[in-house]
Design an enzyme around this catalytic site. Structure first.
Site, mmCIF file in Angstrom:
data_model
loop_
_atom_site.group_PDB
_atom_site.id
_atom_site.type_symbol
_atom_site.label_atom_id
_atom_site.label_comp_id
_atom_site.label_asym_id
_atom_site.label_seq_id
_atom_site.Cartn_x
_atom_site.Cartn_y
_atom_site.Cartn_z
ATOM 1 C CB THR A 207 46.782 46.786 42.055
ATOM 2 O OG1 THR A 207 48.204 46.972 42.081
ATOM 3 C CG2 THR A 207 46.328 46.365 40.672
ATOM 4 C CB THR A 210 43.732 44.776 45.192
ATOM 5 O OG1 THR A 210 45.073 44.396 45.490
ATOM 6 C CG2 THR A 210 43.701 45.652 43.963
ATOM 7 N N GLY A 211 43.855 44.022 48.232
ATOM 8 C CA GLY A 211 43.643 42.958 49.230
ATOM 9 C C GLY A 211 42.729 43.416 50.357
HETATM 10 N N1 LIG Z 1 45.548 42.989 37.990
HETATM 11 C C1 LIG Z 1 44.465 42.381 38.498
HETATM 12 N N2 LIG Z 1 43.388 42.108 37.715
HETATM 13 C C2 LIG Z 1 42.296 41.499 38.218
HETATM 14 N N3 LIG Z 1 42.188 41.125 39.507
HETATM 15 C C3 LIG Z 1 43.222 41.362 40.330
HETATM 16 C C4 LIG Z 1 44.410 42.022 39.887
HETATM 17 N N4 LIG Z 1 45.261 42.151 40.936
HETATM 18 C C5 LIG Z 1 44.627 41.638 42.007
HETATM 19 N N5 LIG Z 1 43.408 41.141 41.657
HETATM 20 C C6 LIG Z 1 42.413 40.547 42.544
HETATM 21 O O1 LIG Z 1 42.328 41.421 43.675
HETATM 22 C C7 LIG Z 1 42.136 40.677 44.860
HETATM 23 C C8 LIG Z 1 43.272 40.962 45.832
HETATM 24 O O2 LIG Z 1 44.370 40.166 45.447
HETATM 25 P P1 LIG Z 1 45.901 40.523 45.674
HETATM 26 O O3 LIG Z 1 46.644 39.249 45.518
HETATM 27 O O4 LIG Z 1 46.288 41.673 44.807
HETATM 28 O O5 LIG Z 1 45.882 41.030 47.170
HETATM 29 P P2 LIG Z 1 47.008 41.774 47.982
HETATM 30 O O6 LIG Z 1 48.347 41.540 47.388
HETATM 31 O O7 LIG Z 1 46.813 41.370 49.388
HETATM 32 O O8 LIG Z 1 46.651 43.315 47.814
HETATM 33 P P3 LIG Z 1 47.302 44.586 48.613
HETATM 34 O O9 LIG Z 1 48.512 44.114 49.339
HETATM 35 O O10 LIG Z 1 47.578 45.632 47.566
HETATM 36 O O11 LIG Z 1 46.227 45.093 49.500
HETATM 37 C C9 LIG Z 1 42.015 39.213 44.416
HETATM 38 O O12 LIG Z 1 40.655 38.921 44.176
HETATM 39 C C10 LIG Z 1 42.808 39.202 43.118
HETATM 40 O O13 LIG Z 1 42.430 38.139 42.272
#
Ligand SMILES: Nc1ncnc2c1ncn2[C@@H]1O[C@H](COP(=O)(O)OP(=O)(O)OP(=O)(O)O)[C@@H](O)[C@H]1O
Ligand SMILES: Cc1ncc(CO)c(N)n1
Length: 273
Positions: A207, A210-211
């Site tokens: 992941t 992802t953000g």
């Molecule tokens: N395991 C997962 N399965 C499905 N969707 C996920 C999963 N993890 C994150 N998401 C989705 O990915 C997107 C990014 O969310 P997340 O909360 O992970 O962001 P983040 O922590 O800022 O990411 P990063 O810091 O790694 O860039 C959102 O739409 C979230 O719902």
């Protein structure tokens, strides 16, 4: 030809899964011309962040002036901004050039725990940048840092969204990646109502970024003229496909698959297997 253009103001991730690389790949996949202003170089891989080398605020301002003097982005996003000084110059140029379709991903800490925003810069982020935002996309730890709240229950998340909305952004998306349960729910708040965007939670360590990818997809949607709810729907579908088909590279938290959404769209009625 009338090309849609988007700008990311963010840090470089040498492993290519997050930061400016994730943003540009996502813009490209969604048919949007990508531009970038670099705030910092990180030495980073799927195991963690080994080093951070911030650029000077002058270097950031100069890149934004070059873009502002010649190219008008249809939407802009910010990612890793690192210091109060870089936030100040970024906010100054965004206001000066009137870049109103602004998505703020308030990046604070990398997945492995490395700080990507100095703790003393949080109040500058709130004071200078949040009032300029069309949309802010905090994950749950970032929302806790912004509000000082502990987000344990669904009602805490809604209350934090209200408090962050009161800091100035038109819309708040509380991302649900850090929550638990079978559904990964992102909650959009427009100052009046909440709209949930749900997807099945995937059990994976891959992941990384992802953000960044998600907020870049929202930015591409806004740049293309989509309504906010449509842009968020596209972004949710994009990140879902990217996580479901992650590439499995590197020994740690690997990147997601930025091609997956396009390949899925190309195979109408088919699947990725
Ligand atoms: N395991 C997962 N399965 C499905 N969707 C996920 C999963 N993890 C994150 N998401 C989705 O990915 C997107 C990014 O969310 P997340 O909360 O992970 O962001 P983040 O922590 O800022 O990411 P990063 O810091 O790694 O860039 C959102 O739409 C979230 O719902
Ligand atoms: C450069 C950079 N920006 C953002 C993140 C957050 O995922 C990261 N790991 N690296």
């Amino acid at each position: 030809m009338n090309i849609t253009k988007a700008l990311t103001i963010a840090g470089s991730d040498s492993s290519g899964g997050a930061g400016i690389q994730a943003d540009l790949k996502t813009f490209q996949e969604l048919g949007v011309y990508g531009m970038s202003a670099l705030t910092a170089a990180t030495a980073q891989n799927t195991l963690g962040v080994q080093a951070v080398f911030p650029l000077t605020p002058e270097a950031v301002g100069s890149q934004l002036d070059s873009i502002g003097a010649d190219l008008t982005p249809d939407a802009v996003k910010t990612g890793m901004l690192y210091s109060a000084e870089i936030i100040a110059v970024t906010a100054d140029r965004i206001a000066r050039y009137g870049w109103s379709k602004l998505v703020i991903d308030p990046v604070m800490v990398a997945k492995g725990g490395a700080p990507l925003l100095k703790p003393d810069a949080v109040h500058t982020l709130i004071r200078d940048l949040l009032p300029l935002a069309r949309i802010i996309t905090p994950n749950l730890p970032e929302a806790e840092m912004l509000t000082g709240m502990k987000l344990l229950r669904a009602e805490d998340i809604r209350e934090a969204a209200r408090r962050i909305h009161a800091m100035g952004p038109e819309l708040v998306i509380m991302k649900g990646g850090h929550a638990s349960g079978a559904v990964a729910r992102d909650l959009l708040y427009d100052g009046a109502a909440f709209t949930a965007f749900d997807g099945p939670r995937i059990h994976t360590v891959h992941t990384h970024g992802t953000g960044c990818t998600y907020s870049a997809a929202v930015t591409a949607g806004l740049a293309s003229g989509l309504a906010v709810t449509e842009a968020v729907r596209v972004a949710k579908d994009f990140i879902q496909a990217a996580i479901e088909n992650s590439l499995g590279i590197g020994a740690g938290h690997g990147p997601t698959n930025h091609f997956a959404y396009r390949l899925k769209a190309a195979k109408i009625g088919g699947d990725m297997e």
